[in-house]
Design a protein around this motif. Sequence first.
Motif, PDB file in Angstrom:
ATOM      1  N   GLY A 110       0.827  -1.212   0.000  1.00  0.00           N
ATOM      2  CA  GLY A 110       0.000   0.000   0.000  1.00  0.00           C
ATOM      3  C   GLY A 110       0.858   1.256   0.000  1.00  0.00           C
ATOM      4  O   GLY A 110       0.573   2.228  -0.712  1.00  0.00           O
ATOM      5  N   GLN A 111       1.933   1.245   0.803  1.00  0.00           N
ATOM      6  CA  GLN A 111       2.847   2.390   0.845  1.00  0.00           C
ATOM      7  C   GLN A 111       3.565   2.564  -0.486  1.00  0.00           C
ATOM      8  O   GLN A 111       3.746   3.686  -0.968  1.00  0.00           O
ATOM      9  CB  GLN A 111       3.857   2.204   1.975  1.00  0.00           C
ATOM     10  N   LEU A 112       4.001   1.456  -1.087  1.00  0.00           N
ATOM     11  CA  LEU A 112       4.654   1.540  -2.387  1.00  0.00           C
ATOM     12  C   LEU A 112       3.690   2.062  -3.451  1.00  0.00           C
ATOM     13  O   LEU A 112       4.080   2.840  -4.336  1.00  0.00           O
ATOM     14  CB  LEU A 112       5.183   0.166  -2.809  1.00  0.00           C
ATOM     15  N   GLU A 113       2.444   1.641  -3.368  1.00  0.00           N
ATOM     16  CA  GLU A 113       1.442   2.095  -4.332  1.00  0.00           C
ATOM     17  C   GLU A 113       1.240   3.601  -4.222  1.00  0.00           C
ATOM     18  O   GLU A 113       1.136   4.303  -5.243  1.00  0.00           O
ATOM     19  CB  GLU A 113       0.118   1.366  -4.096  1.00  0.00           C
ATOM     20  N   VAL A 114       1.206   4.107  -2.994  1.00  0.00           N
ATOM     21  CA  VAL A 114       1.064   5.554  -2.788  1.00  0.00           C
ATOM     22  C   VAL A 114       2.249   6.291  -3.405  1.00  0.00           C
ATOM     23  O   VAL A 114       2.103   7.344  -4.033  1.00  0.00           O
ATOM     24  CB  VAL A 114       0.940   5.881  -1.284  1.00  0.00           C
ATOM     25  N   GLN A 115       3.447   5.729  -3.260  1.00  0.00           N
ATOM     26  CA  GLN A 115       4.647   6.376  -3.791  1.00  0.00           C
ATOM     27  C   GLN A 115       4.573   6.506  -5.315  1.00  0.00           C
ATOM     28  O   GLN A 115       5.105   7.463  -5.880  1.00  0.00           O
ATOM     29  CB  GLN A 115       5.902   5.595  -3.400  1.00  0.00           C
ATOM     30  N   THR A 116       3.915   5.544  -5.978  1.00  0.00           N
ATOM     31  CA  THR A 116       3.811   5.636  -7.436  1.00  0.00           C
ATOM     32  C   THR A 116       2.937   6.806  -7.863  1.00  0.00           C
ATOM     33  O   THR A 116       2.965   7.203  -9.045  1.00  0.00           O
ATOM     34  CB  THR A 116       3.228   4.331  -8.035  1.00  0.00           C
ATOM     35  N   LEU A 117       2.153   7.369  -6.936  1.00  0.00           N
ATOM     36  CA  LEU A 117       1.323   8.529  -7.252  1.00  0.00           C
ATOM     37  C   LEU A 117       2.127   9.828  -7.203  1.00  0.00           C
ATOM     38  O   LEU A 117       1.624  10.880  -7.599  1.00  0.00           O
ATOM     39  CB  LEU A 117       0.139   8.622  -6.275  1.00  0.00           C
ATOM     40  N   ARG A 363      -5.008  14.277  -3.184  1.00  0.00           N
ATOM     41  CA  ARG A 363      -4.411  15.240  -4.114  1.00  0.00           C
ATOM     42  C   ARG A 363      -4.421  14.706  -5.538  1.00  0.00           C
ATOM     43  O   ARG A 363      -4.689  15.445  -6.495  1.00  0.00           O
ATOM     44  CB  ARG A 363      -2.979  15.561  -3.686  1.00  0.00           C
ATOM     45  N   LYS A 364      -4.130  13.409  -5.694  1.00  0.00           N
ATOM     46  CA  LYS A 364      -4.117  12.812  -7.029  1.00  0.00           C
ATOM     47  C   LYS A 364      -5.516  12.875  -7.661  1.00  0.00           C
ATOM     48  O   LYS A 364      -5.665  13.218  -8.847  1.00  0.00           O
ATOM     49  CB  LYS A 364      -3.631  11.373  -6.937  1.00  0.00           C
ATOM     50  N   ARG A 365      -6.538  12.542  -6.886  1.00  0.00           N
ATOM     51  CA  ARG A 365      -7.921  12.618  -7.397  1.00  0.00           C
ATOM     52  C   ARG A 365      -8.265  14.054  -7.777  1.00  0.00           C
ATOM     53  O   ARG A 365      -8.888  14.309  -8.813  1.00  0.00           O
ATOM     54  CB  ARG A 365      -8.909  12.100  -6.360  1.00  0.00           C
ATOM     55  N   LYS A 366      -7.845  14.991  -6.942  1.00  0.00           N
ATOM     56  CA  LYS A 366      -8.125  16.408  -7.183  1.00  0.00           C
ATOM     57  C   LYS A 366      -7.454  16.873  -8.470  1.00  0.00           C
ATOM     58  O   LYS A 366      -8.053  17.582  -9.280  1.00  0.00           O
ATOM     59  CB  LYS A 366      -7.599  17.216  -5.985  1.00  0.00           C
ATOM     60  N   ASP A 367      -6.212  16.454  -8.687  1.00  0.00           N
ATOM     61  CA  ASP A 367      -5.477  16.834  -9.903  1.00  0.00           C
ATOM     62  C   ASP A 367      -6.108  16.197 -11.140  1.00  0.00           C
ATOM     63  O   ASP A 367      -6.202  16.826 -12.195  1.00  0.00           O
ATOM     64  CB  ASP A 367      -4.014  16.411  -9.801  1.00  0.00           C
ATOM     65  N   ASP A 368      -6.548  14.935 -11.008  1.00  0.00           N
ATOM     66  CA  ASP A 368      -7.151  14.247 -12.145  1.00  0.00           C
ATOM     67  C   ASP A 368      -8.488  14.883 -12.546  1.00  0.00           C
ATOM     68  O   ASP A 368      -8.865  14.871 -13.723  1.00  0.00           O
ATOM     69  CB  ASP A 368      -7.384  12.766 -11.806  1.00  0.00           C
ATOM     70  N   ASP A 369      -9.200  15.444 -11.542  1.00  0.00           N
ATOM     71  CA  ASP A 369     -10.498  16.060 -11.814  1.00  0.00           C
ATOM     72  C   ASP A 369     -10.361  17.485 -12.355  1.00  0.00           C
ATOM     73  O   ASP A 369     -11.333  18.042 -12.883  1.00  0.00           O
ATOM     74  CB  ASP A 369     -11.349  16.090 -10.551  1.00  0.00           C
TER      75      ASP A 369
END
Length: 370
Positions: A110-117, A363-369
């Motif tokens: 889960g932590q690694l997945e967050v880092q890919t964002l 933040r990633k969702r916000k940027d994508d929207d």
Amino acid sequence: MLEFDISADIQALRSTFADIQAVVDVEALQAEIARLSDEAGAPDLWDDVEKAQKVTSALSHRQAELKRVKDVERRLDDLDVLVELALEMDDEESADEARKELAQLEDVIGQLEVQTLLDGEYDERSAVVTIRSGAGGDDATDFADMLLRMYLRWAERHKYPVKIMDTSYAEGAGIKSATFQVDAPYAYGTLSVEAGTHRLARISPFGSADKRQTSFAAVEVIPVMEEAVEVDVPENDIRVDVFRSSGPGGQSVNTTDSAVRITHLPTGIVVSMQNEKSQIQNRAAAMRVLQTRLMLLQREEEAAKKKELAGTITASWGDQMRSYFLYGQQLVKDLRTGHEVGNPATVFDGDLDGFIAAGIRWRKRKDDDA
């Protein structure tokens, strides 16, 4: 007969991990490590100390990143073996061990997945964090000190090197401000979601009326630039003050006037440095931080202007991003993501990963929207 089947959970983890490996690009990472290793092995590397430090630091960061990925790959393979052993031997103890390892791997992946964002321009860099006390008197300066300890404990939990660059102690409790550098891969991208105004509500330990006191502290996070950014700062736009470094209660910790405070007159931005041994070094470090802040401010203003011209002004994170309640209902709640923890003591002891992960995803969702 042992009833034990976590194969679907393991398969889901492997699928997530495969996506992570694709983003990380292990082959490219290994090639970069090989290139940096060649540079680090050059006989004349340390003829240029600054360049040598950059090369060795980059190599260390890339090696650590590769090790994290390889460790997860190995642990997933080991988990398959452990599950097979538990089923063959009908062994509940091995099954419990497999369940625990699965839970730990879910957390790590889960932590690694967050880092890919973290794919922003400066996300990969180290970070400079500044904490400033706001409204609230002694409670606010004490709160700023609590936040400083919280972030230092978070860095300690992750074994991230930290360098205190400046501390301004309050006359009463706590600190007026503090600036420190976290030297770790993706430190800026990770900690940048902590930027904003933090609010503390508690029964004040500094008053006699046992009344609830609300106090505020601001957190600013900027990336560490490898060299001075190209921002022109005319000499007549700054005021430079030199002073003697001091510890708690005004105790002198440096017998020379080597600490430097630079005030950028047009914006009011103030940067202080006292960690280095000489006034020249402190001034250079302060100018690097000032130039970075001005660069980021310029980009924010340009982005805001573009939104205004497009007619799509949207609310920013807002002044208040997280509240800490230390009376009645014990709670820490992030007002952007909704993530909350019912044990503030663990948060102030550095347990921030849940808030940070939620902030990065938000933040990633916000940027994508956008």
